[in-house]
Motif scaffolding. Structure first.
Motif, PDB file in Angstrom:
ATOM      1  N   LYS A 167      31.395  21.980  55.482  1.00 54.88           N
ATOM      2  CA  LYS A 167      30.608  23.041  54.854  1.00 54.88           C
ATOM      3  C   LYS A 167      30.794  23.024  53.344  1.00 54.88           C
ATOM      4  CE  LYS A 167      29.686  28.003  55.432  1.00 54.88           C
ATOM      5  NZ  LYS A 167      30.044  29.203  56.200  1.00 54.88           N
ATOM      6  N   GLN A 168      29.682  23.152  52.607  1.00 55.71           N
ATOM      7  CA  GLN A 168      29.729  23.066  51.152  1.00 55.71           C
ATOM      8  C   GLN A 168      29.342  24.371  50.465  1.00 55.71           C
ATOM      9  OE1 GLN A 168      30.805  20.466  49.500  1.00 55.71           O
ATOM     10  NE2 GLN A 168      31.029  19.116  51.261  1.00 55.71           N
ATOM     11  N   ARG A 169      28.475  25.179  51.091  1.00 52.48           N
ATOM     12  CA  ARG A 169      27.955  26.391  50.456  1.00 52.48           C
ATOM     13  C   ARG A 169      28.264  27.625  51.292  1.00 52.48           C
ATOM     14  NH1 ARG A 169      23.717  25.447  46.619  1.00 52.48           N
ATOM     15  NH2 ARG A 169      23.138  23.247  46.472  1.00 52.48           N
ATOM     16  N   LEU A 170      28.159  28.761  50.624  1.00 57.35           N
ATOM     17  CA  LEU A 170      28.310  30.043  51.311  1.00 57.35           C
ATOM     18  C   LEU A 170      26.986  30.447  51.933  1.00 57.35           C
ATOM     19  CD1 LEU A 170      30.370  32.077  48.671  1.00 57.35           C
ATOM     20  CD2 LEU A 170      31.235  30.819  50.639  1.00 57.35           C
ATOM     21  N   SER A 171      27.064  31.019  53.133  1.00 54.48           N
ATOM     22  CA  SER A 171      25.878  31.584  53.771  1.00 54.48           C
ATOM     23  C   SER A 171      25.679  33.023  53.310  1.00 54.48           C
ATOM     24  CB  SER A 171      26.026  31.515  55.291  1.00 54.48           C
ATOM     25  OG  SER A 171      27.103  32.335  55.712  1.00 54.48           O
ATOM     26  N   GLY A 172      24.572  33.613  53.730  1.00 52.13           N
ATOM     27  CA  GLY A 172      24.328  35.001  53.360  1.00 52.13           C
ATOM     28  C   GLY A 172      25.390  35.940  53.894  1.00 52.13           C
ATOM     29  N   LEU A 173      25.879  35.674  55.126  1.00 54.75           N
ATOM     30  CA  LEU A 173      26.933  36.508  55.700  1.00 54.75           C
ATOM     31  C   LEU A 173      28.242  36.305  54.956  1.00 54.75           C
ATOM     32  CD1 LEU A 173      27.790  38.464  57.901  1.00 54.75           C
ATOM     33  CD2 LEU A 173      28.248  36.498  59.393  1.00 54.75           C
ATOM     34  N   ASP A 174      28.535  35.074  54.557  1.00 50.21           N
ATOM     35  CA  ASP A 174      29.746  34.818  53.772  1.00 50.21           C
ATOM     36  C   ASP A 174      29.717  35.586  52.459  1.00 50.21           C
ATOM     37  OD1 ASP A 174      30.466  33.099  55.779  1.00 50.21           O
ATOM     38  OD2 ASP A 174      29.722  31.309  54.754  1.00 50.21           O
ATOM     39  N   VAL A 175      28.577  35.565  51.797  1.00 52.56           N
ATOM     40  CA  VAL A 175      28.437  36.291  50.533  1.00 52.56           C
ATOM     41  C   VAL A 175      28.634  37.779  50.752  1.00 52.56           C
ATOM     42  CG1 VAL A 175      26.817  36.888  48.697  1.00 52.56           C
ATOM     43  CG2 VAL A 175      26.983  34.527  49.486  1.00 52.56           C
ATOM     44  N   LYS A 176      28.117  38.289  51.865  1.00 49.47           N
ATOM     45  CA  LYS A 176      28.263  39.719  52.168  1.00 49.47           C
ATOM     46  C   LYS A 176      29.727  40.096  52.339  1.00 49.47           C
ATOM     47  CE  LYS A 176      26.558  43.163  55.471  1.00 49.47           C
ATOM     48  NZ  LYS A 176      25.686  43.883  54.542  1.00 49.47           N
ATOM     49  N   VAL A 177      30.479  39.270  53.080  1.00 53.48           N
ATOM     50  CA  VAL A 177      31.887  39.573  53.335  1.00 53.48           C
ATOM     51  C   VAL A 177      32.699  39.461  52.040  1.00 53.48           C
ATOM     52  CG1 VAL A 177      33.913  38.919  54.665  1.00 53.48           C
ATOM     53  CG2 VAL A 177      31.651  38.791  55.703  1.00 53.48           C
ATOM     54  N   ILE A 178      32.441  38.408  51.262  1.00 52.22           N
ATOM     55  CA  ILE A 178      33.189  38.222  50.013  1.00 52.22           C
ATOM     56  C   ILE A 178      32.895  39.353  49.037  1.00 52.22           C
ATOM     57  CG2 ILE A 178      33.326  36.758  47.956  1.00 52.22           C
ATOM     58  CD1 ILE A 178      33.221  34.353  49.764  1.00 52.22           C
ATOM     59  N   ALA A 179      31.631  39.772  48.940  1.00 53.28           N
ATOM     60  CA  ALA A 179      31.297  40.889  48.055  1.00 53.28           C
ATOM     61  C   ALA A 179      31.978  42.173  48.514  1.00 53.28           C
ATOM     62  CB  ALA A 179      29.776  41.072  48.006  1.00 53.28           C
ATOM     63  N   HIS A 180      32.077  42.360  49.825  1.00 48.14           N
ATOM     64  CA  HIS A 180      32.734  43.559  50.353  1.00 48.14           C
ATOM     65  C   HIS A 180      34.219  43.561  49.993  1.00 48.14           C
ATOM     66  CE1 HIS A 180      33.626  46.883  53.010  1.00 48.14           C
ATOM     67  NE2 HIS A 180      34.491  46.130  53.699  1.00 48.14           N
ATOM     68  N   GLU A 181      34.883  42.400  50.096  1.00 45.60           N
ATOM     69  CA  GLU A 181      36.308  42.338  49.750  1.00 45.60           C
ATOM     70  C   GLU A 181      36.517  42.419  48.241  1.00 45.60           C
ATOM     71  OE1 GLU A 181      38.339  39.072  51.477  1.00 45.60           O
ATOM     72  OE2 GLU A 181      38.096  39.779  53.546  1.00 45.60           O
ATOM     73  N   LEU A 182      35.627  41.799  47.461  1.00 46.10           N
ATOM     74  CA  LEU A 182      35.767  41.858  46.010  1.00 46.10           C
ATOM     75  C   LEU A 182      35.613  43.276  45.489  1.00 46.10           C
ATOM     76  CD1 LEU A 182      33.854  38.669  44.763  1.00 46.10           C
ATOM     77  CD2 LEU A 182      36.311  39.014  45.005  1.00 46.10           C
ATOM     78  N   SER A 183      34.745  44.071  46.128  1.00 41.45           N
ATOM     79  CA  SER A 183      34.572  45.452  45.682  1.00 41.45           C
ATOM     80  C   SER A 183      35.858  46.257  45.841  1.00 41.45           C
ATOM     81  CB  SER A 183      33.436  46.112  46.472  1.00 41.45           C
ATOM     82  OG  SER A 183      33.770  46.197  47.844  1.00 41.45           O
ATOM     83  N   GLN A 184      36.697  45.896  46.807  1.00 38.59           N
ATOM     84  CA  GLN A 184      37.965  46.595  46.993  1.00 38.59           C
ATOM     85  C   GLN A 184      39.073  46.041  46.093  1.00 38.59           C
ATOM     86  OE1 GLN A 184      38.923  46.435  51.135  1.00 38.59           O
ATOM     87  NE2 GLN A 184      37.102  47.549  51.789  1.00 38.59           N
ATOM     88  N   ASP A 185      38.999  44.737  45.787  1.00 39.49           N
ATOM     89  CA  ASP A 185      40.073  44.114  45.013  1.00 39.49           C
ATOM     90  C   ASP A 185      39.844  44.163  43.505  1.00 39.49           C
ATOM     91  OD1 ASP A 185      41.356  43.442  47.361  1.00 39.49           O
ATOM     92  OD2 ASP A 185      40.378  41.497  47.520  1.00 39.49           O
ATOM     93  N   LEU A 186      38.595  44.159  43.053  1.00 39.06           N
ATOM     94  CA  LEU A 186      38.308  44.038  41.621  1.00 39.06           C
ATOM     95  C   LEU A 186      37.927  45.348  40.953  1.00 39.06           C
ATOM     96  CD1 LEU A 186      36.306  40.677  41.412  1.00 39.06           C
ATOM     97  CD2 LEU A 186      38.776  41.065  41.241  1.00 39.06           C
ATOM     98  N   CYS A 187      37.473  46.323  41.696  1.00 39.61           N
ATOM     99  CA  CYS A 187      37.059  47.581  41.071  1.00 39.61           C
ATOM    100  C   CYS A 187      38.266  48.236  40.385  1.00 39.61           C
ATOM    101  CB  CYS A 187      36.446  48.518  42.104  1.00 39.61           C
ATOM    102  SG  CYS A 187      34.778  48.048  42.564  1.00 39.61           S
ATOM    103  N   THR A 188      38.013  48.787  39.214  1.00 37.60           N
ATOM    104  CA  THR A 188      38.986  49.427  38.316  1.00 37.60           C
ATOM    105  C   THR A 188      39.817  48.403  37.547  1.00 37.60           C
ATOM    106  OG1 THR A 188      40.856  49.634  39.843  1.00 37.60           O
ATOM    107  CG2 THR A 188      39.182  51.370  39.913  1.00 37.60           C
ATOM    108  N   LEU A 189      39.632  47.105  37.796  1.00 39.29           N
ATOM    109  CA  LEU A 189      40.339  46.092  37.014  1.00 39.29           C
ATOM    110  C   LEU A 189      39.506  45.711  35.797  1.00 39.29           C
ATOM    111  CD1 LEU A 189      41.944  45.851  39.718  1.00 39.29           C
ATOM    112  CD2 LEU A 189      42.157  43.419  39.213  1.00 39.29           C
ATOM    113  N   ARG A 190      40.176  45.256  34.765  1.00 39.31           N
ATOM    114  CA  ARG A 190      39.491  44.806  33.552  1.00 39.31           C
ATOM    115  C   ARG A 190      39.454  43.286  33.529  1.00 39.31           C
ATOM    116  NH1 ARG A 190      38.515  48.500  29.580  1.00 39.31           N
ATOM    117  NH2 ARG A 190      39.447  50.556  29.831  1.00 39.31           N
ATOM    118  N   LEU A 191      38.372  42.753  32.965  1.00 39.35           N
ATOM    119  CA  LEU A 191      38.238  41.305  32.826  1.00 39.35           C
ATOM    120  C   LEU A 191      39.099  40.854  31.657  1.00 39.35           C
ATOM    121  CD1 LEU A 191      36.885  38.694  33.707  1.00 39.35           C
ATOM    122  CD2 LEU A 191      35.015  39.200  32.159  1.00 39.35           C
TER     123      LEU A 191
END
Length: 1116
Positions: free
Chosen positions: A2-26
């Motif tokens: 597998k080389q690319r993310l599917s739509g479901l993969d993107v959904k799961v990663i976005a869901h986890e990123l919203s919990q891990d990255l929110c309130t953090l600064r770049l």
């Protein structure tokens, strides 16, 4: 694979990123390649690293990767807009493969596209493109993308919501797919056999894009749907449609379970290397610790695919968190590629070295062969000297008769057919142009055999000649080779002279062989060195192997070291760190150490947990004072100065008047206890963290906590201060009031605001005016009387203020800035405004003095006030020579009122200028009002922060008075200093290593890997690079010289070898950029010799000029 993310993969990663990255600064953005980027997010208690491969993948990573030396233009533009911005939300755009990250409540929006060629797009709140990775031209179903255009999301997949899953929607989707399949089958014939169920999966994925094909296949297998049915049969059969609907509902349940879970587990589908083994019990349980070498990763999913559960050739690995799953999947493949490239380079280098060795061996072998053949030729000439003389004489006689060279060769050929013995010795063609001929001569070993064969042949011919010719002679000719040796002889020399020539050639080859043997060792070493340099250069061009990111300890953000008695010493690098250190880590029982020197950093000596009432040993205080003096300007000037210390109860953030001090400024009460002059000698070493089981082995190397009580350090230090009255007076503080300021950074605004401009709002606090009004010029006179001329102690002793005598340096508005000092950039905005006002007032006074002198020369009186007075209403400014004209205008327009005057001015066109002037005045007034409101807002913020800090100070003071000590921060309690050692013992389990830089008294005797640092001219970055390279060189040479011990009696040697190997591995993992900050000084002189001897490498000191050291040593 597998080389690319599917739509479901993107959904799961976005869901986890919203919990891990929110309130953090770049924190920053880096290039890994032209399309792979690294985003680092951070806040005080959390750090995350996001890896983005445009068009392919996006996930959090725990591996460290080598970044580009300089950022690209695109990354620089992203840094310009996004660095230090706070992440407010992370989401998927509809069900499309696009992730949106919003910064500063939507002020900036960053889009990652994971389809086609991929893209990274940055827009503002209005979706105007500010930066993008690649421009996209307009095409069918694709809008144009370039800077300045709008980034539209309306045409994205299910952007306005996912339609409800109904039977009619499924039926219409299947009908459309069936019609398209029929049309395609009529226009073209597809080759090959299609896999069962591919048409159904493709039809569902096309008509229902929220369900990826792998999830559809999983759901079909869960409900046991017959995938061999055609689309038309499914549409016509209502029961099949209902069963298909049931499968899709099962897929929807999987998606809903993913949405509702806080963390989604991931599954990697791996194939065994042999593809024929049985699945082990460990793999069935989902162990993530399976060896990578025995598995080949094929796919990853956020659910456990039913189609691979019963396959014996497939292993399913389970991971906690989908980001960790994707990171493991791609990082494993990336690591294998890097390892293969590095191993390929190493193999090429080894091959080159072997070829060089073979080449040298061939040269020596060739010279030996030349010697042997020359001896054989000379001996053959001597053996057949008569035959050689006859051949030379025959050829010379023919040439003497004037016969042509071709006729000579032809005559010799004729004589050979007649079996002339002399002619058969000569080999054609002749080399008469070189005055040589080639003779075929027998060697000594073949002489007897040839004579015997000749006698036997004569007797055979007489008996039966035909049988010899037919049966024996013809089959043996191709098998038997000519034993004679071809030798070139000179026609002008005798046989003995020709033999002598060959003997001389043999001597020349022997001399050349001897020289070659002598130089072969040097040549091989030079070749090996060159190949090693080429390999090292090639390895530098390759990326480093992926290694897990090291989690730094909480104290590594400070300047730190562990004293010789086992006390943790912390030093601040700037004003915000001073505040953090004061608020979080300065507790009861701790000691505050500082010096009255420019640039000196405040230092806190942490007392051992549960021993707040125990005194801190004098040696630890002396080492802390050395660190303080080293961070000041005394390091560069090489001046031996003293530091002082007070207990935590004598340090506060409020003055005697109750005013809260600005960040980085502290108030010291009571007497300062001065330390002995500090020796400017630091140590740079390596500390190791060992396991709990290994701690018991190091107990005898630590200070016993149950030892007799140490004498009070204040008495010893007071005696030391009395012994050095001159230094104490020079380094002391004539005014007990000192205030320390470091670089101003918006400490609170960095966590509470998203606007870069807000960093100035929470800077230095406005001091009340009465604090400056009550000050007098006492301090200035005291400084003048004491005659402090030391350049390291400027007037006012910037950085600290104590309240023993309640005095300030200057009076008036500007005294506050003088008290607080000017150490770096830490000057408040109000202070800058005051300085500008004073500067303008002085310039106005100077210009006013010049105008006054001019008026006095003209006989005109000077103005009474320096302030420009506003003209009174109705008053006319008197201008010389204009009185008569003004009287005429009065008479002419005496009957004109204001309305008539305005009408006349409008007709003349002068009203526009007046209106513009009014508009400008209104704009100026609005601007001044906005500035005043902003200033008032900042003042209120300062007052609020000061009130909050004042309340915290009061609570802190009450705790100290009541004898309570608030609970320390979690990170301060977790770290066990006993688990850190500088000298691991054989048998220890070494878990981690980190760099420490502190006084040589604390580093030299306790650390194996160490170097000395003295004041010098080498920048610390170059010095750290030199130290790490020397350590790596020592470990590499130690590995080459290592001898493997085996058998009885070698257990200690084996354990020692394991420890050294582990140390070498940890040293190789140290990155230069991560440890430069541990050095608290700017320029140093590195002394490498002692560290290498202590490391047991058996190698001398590093550079040539690092051969001396120690106190008071001089280069001779």
């Amino acid at each position: 694979m597998k080389q690319r993310l599917s739509g479901l993969d993107v959904k799961v990663i976005a869901h986890e990123l919203s919990q891990d990255l929110c309130t953090l600064r770049l924190a920053n953005i880096y290039d890994l390649s032209s399309r792979i980027f690294l985003f680092k997010f951070a806040k005080p208690e959390s750090r995350q690293t996001l890896l983005v491969d445009s068009g392919f993948r996006c996930h959090l990573t725990k591996f460290a990767r080598a970044t580009a030396a300089a950022p690209s233009a695109f990354v620089s533009r992203l840094r310009k807009y996004l660095r230090s911005r706070r992440v407010t939300s992370v989401s998927q755009v509809g069900t499309d493969r696009i992730i949106e990250i919003r910064f500063s409540d939507g002020q900036y929006r960053l889009f990652f596209e994971f389809y086609a060629g991929g893209n990274v797009v940055l827009t503002d709140a209005d979706s105007t493109i500010l930066a993008l990775l690649r421009n996209v031209p307009e095409g069918p179903g694709q809008e144009e993308l370039r800077l300045g255009l709008k980034y539209s999301l309306d045409n994205r997949q299910n952007y306005h919501g996912v339609p409800q899953l109904t039977l009619d929607r499924v039926r219409s989707g299947l009908q459309g797919a069936a019609e398209k399949e029929i049309a395609v089958s009529l226009t073209q014939q597809k080759k090959g056999k299609r896999k069962e169920g591919d048409g159904l999966r493709k039809a569902i994925a096309t008509s229902l894009p929220e369900f990826p094909p792998m999830l559809v296949d999983h759901a079909l297998r869960v409900v046991h749907f017959d995938t061999t049915q055609s689309l038309s049969a499914i549409i016509e059969d209502e029961s099949l449609l209902k069963q298909l609907m049931k499968a899709l509902e099962e897929a929807q349940k999987v998606i809903e379970a993913i949405d509702t879970s806080s963390q989604c587990d991931g599954f990697i589908i791996a194939q065994k290397a042999g593809t024929n083994g049985e699945v082990s019990q460990e793999n069935e349980q989902g162990s993530a610790e399976h060896p990578r070498e025995s598995l080949k990763y094929q796919d990853f999913q956020p659910f456990k695919p039913q189609q691979f559960v019963e396959d014996e050739k497939i292993t399913i690995l389970e991971f906690k968190g989908f980001n960790a799953t994707v990171d493991e999947f791609f990082s494993s493949a990336e690591s294998q590629k890097l390892e293969s490239r590095l191993s390929e380079r190493e193999e090429n280098a080894k091959r080159k070295l072997e070829n060089a060795k073979l080449d040298h061996q061939k040269r020596i072998g060739g010279l030996q062969e030349v010697q042997a053949i020359n001896v054989r030729k000379a001996q053959a000439i001597e053996l057949n000297r008569q035959r050689v003389q006859e051949a030379i004489a025959a050829v010379n006689s023919l040439l003497a008769q004037g016969m042509d060279w071709q006729n000579v060769a032809r005559l010799i050929e004729v004589e050979q057919r007649r079996h002339n013995v002399v002619a058969e010795t000569i080999k054609l063609p002749l080399k008469l142009y070189e005055n040589t001929i080639t003779l075929l001569l027998l060697e000594e070993s073949f002489e007897d055999e040839a004579d015997f064969e000749g006698d036997e042949t004569d007797s055979d011919v007489s008996d039966s000649e035909t049988a010899d010719q037919e049966g024996s002679a013809e089959p043996k000719k191709p098998v038997k080779s000519d034993p004679r040796l071809a030798i070139d002889v000179d026609l002008a020399l005798s046989p003995w002279s020709n033999a002598r020539q060959y003997y001389e050639q043999k001597k020349v080859a022997a001399v050349k062989e001897q020289k070659t043997l002598q130089s072969s060792a040097r040549a091989l070493k030079s070749t090996e060195r060159k190949i090693g340099a080429d390999l090292k250069k090639g390895l530098k061009q390759e990326k480093e192997l992926l290694r897990p990111q090291r989690v730094a300890y909480w104290f590594e953000k400070f300047t730190y070291f562990i004293s010789s008695e086992g006390y943790l010493v912390l030093g601040a690098k700037d004003a915000p760190q001073s505040e953090i250190m004061y608020n979080r880590h300065l507790k009861k029982g701790d000691v505050f150490v500082h010096a009255d020197l420019n640039g000196a950093s405040p230092v806190v000596v942490k007392n051992k947990p549960g021993r707040a009432n125990d005194p801190i040993p004098p040696s630890t205080l002396s080492q802390a004072g050395t660190l303080v003096v080293a961070t000041s300007s005394a390091w560069d000037s090489k001046a031996v100065m003293s530091a002082w210390w007070v207990t935590a109860e004598h340090v506060s953030k409020t003055t005697a008047h109750g005013d809260f001090l600005s960040p980085g400024v502290f108030h010291v009460q009571g007497d300062k206890r001065f330390l002995p002059p500090a020796q400017l000698l630091l140590g740079f070493g390596l500390m190791f963290k060992i396991s709990e089981e290994s701690k018991a082995r190091h107990h005898k190397h630590r200070i016993n906590d149950d030892a007799p009580e140490q004498p009070n350090p204040s008495d010893a230090v007071a005696d030391a201060a009395i012994e050095e009255p001159v230094d104490a007076q020079q380094a002391g503080d004539p005014d007990p009031t000192h205030e320390h300021e470091d670089d101003e950074e918006a400490f609170e605004s960095a966590n509470d605001s998203d606007e870069p401009g807000d960093h100035d709002e929470n800077g230095n606090l406005d001091e009340p005016e009465h604090a400056a009004d009550e000050s007098h010029d006492v301090e200035g006179t005291e400084d003048a009387e004491l005659g402090l001329g030391n350049p390291l102690q400027p007037d006012g002793v910037p950085g600290y203020s104590s309240n023993a005598e309640e005095v300030d340096s200057d009076s008036g508005e500007g005294s506050e800035d003088a008290d607080q000092g000017v150490s770096g950039d830490d000057v408040s905005a109000d202070g800058k405004i005051k300085e500008d006002d004073e500067h303008l007032s002085r310039a106005a006074q100077q210009s006013l003095g010049i105008d006054t002198k001019r008026l006095e020369k003209r006989g005109t009186s000077t103005p009474a006030s320096t302030e420009p007075s506003k003209p009174k209403e109705g008053a006319v400014h008197q201008i010389r020579g204009k009185r008569g004209k003004r009287n005429k205008l009065k008479t002419k327009y005496a009957d004109q009122d204001e309305e008539d005057r305005a009408l006349a001015m409008r007709l003349l066109g002068s009203a526009a200028a007046e209106e513009k002037a009014k508009d400008d005045a209104a704009a100026k007034a609005a601007k001044e009002q906005a500035q005043a409101e902003q200033k008032e807002r900042r003042r209120l913020q300062h007052v609020k922060a000061a009130d909050k800090g004042r309340q915290a100070e009061e609570a802190r003071r009450r705790q100290f008075e009541e004898g309570e000590n608030e609970a320390e921060e979690p990170e301060a309690g977790v770290v066990d200093l006993d688990s850190f050692t500088g000298t691991p013992l054989p048998g220890d389990e070494v878990l981690d290593a980190f760099v420490v830089c502190g006084p040589w008294d604390a580093i030299g005797a306790r650390v194996r890997w160490r170097v000395k640092l003295q004041p010098g001219t080498t920048k610390k970055g170059k010095a750290v690079r030199e130290i790490l390279s020397s350590w790596n060189r020592v470990t590499a040479e130690a590995e080459k010289k290592k001898r493997g011990g085996s058998g009885e009696g070698n257990e200690t040697m084996v354990e020692e070898s394991k420890i050294r190997k582990r140390e070498a591995e940890l040293i190789r993992n140290i990155k230069e950029t991560e440890v430069i900050g541990a050095v608290p000084v700017g320029k140093v002189r590195v002394i490498l010799g002692g560290s290498e001897k202590a490391a047991g490498a058996g190698r001398g000191g590093g550079s040539g000029k690092a051969k001396r050291g120690g106190k008071g040593s001089k280069k001779k």
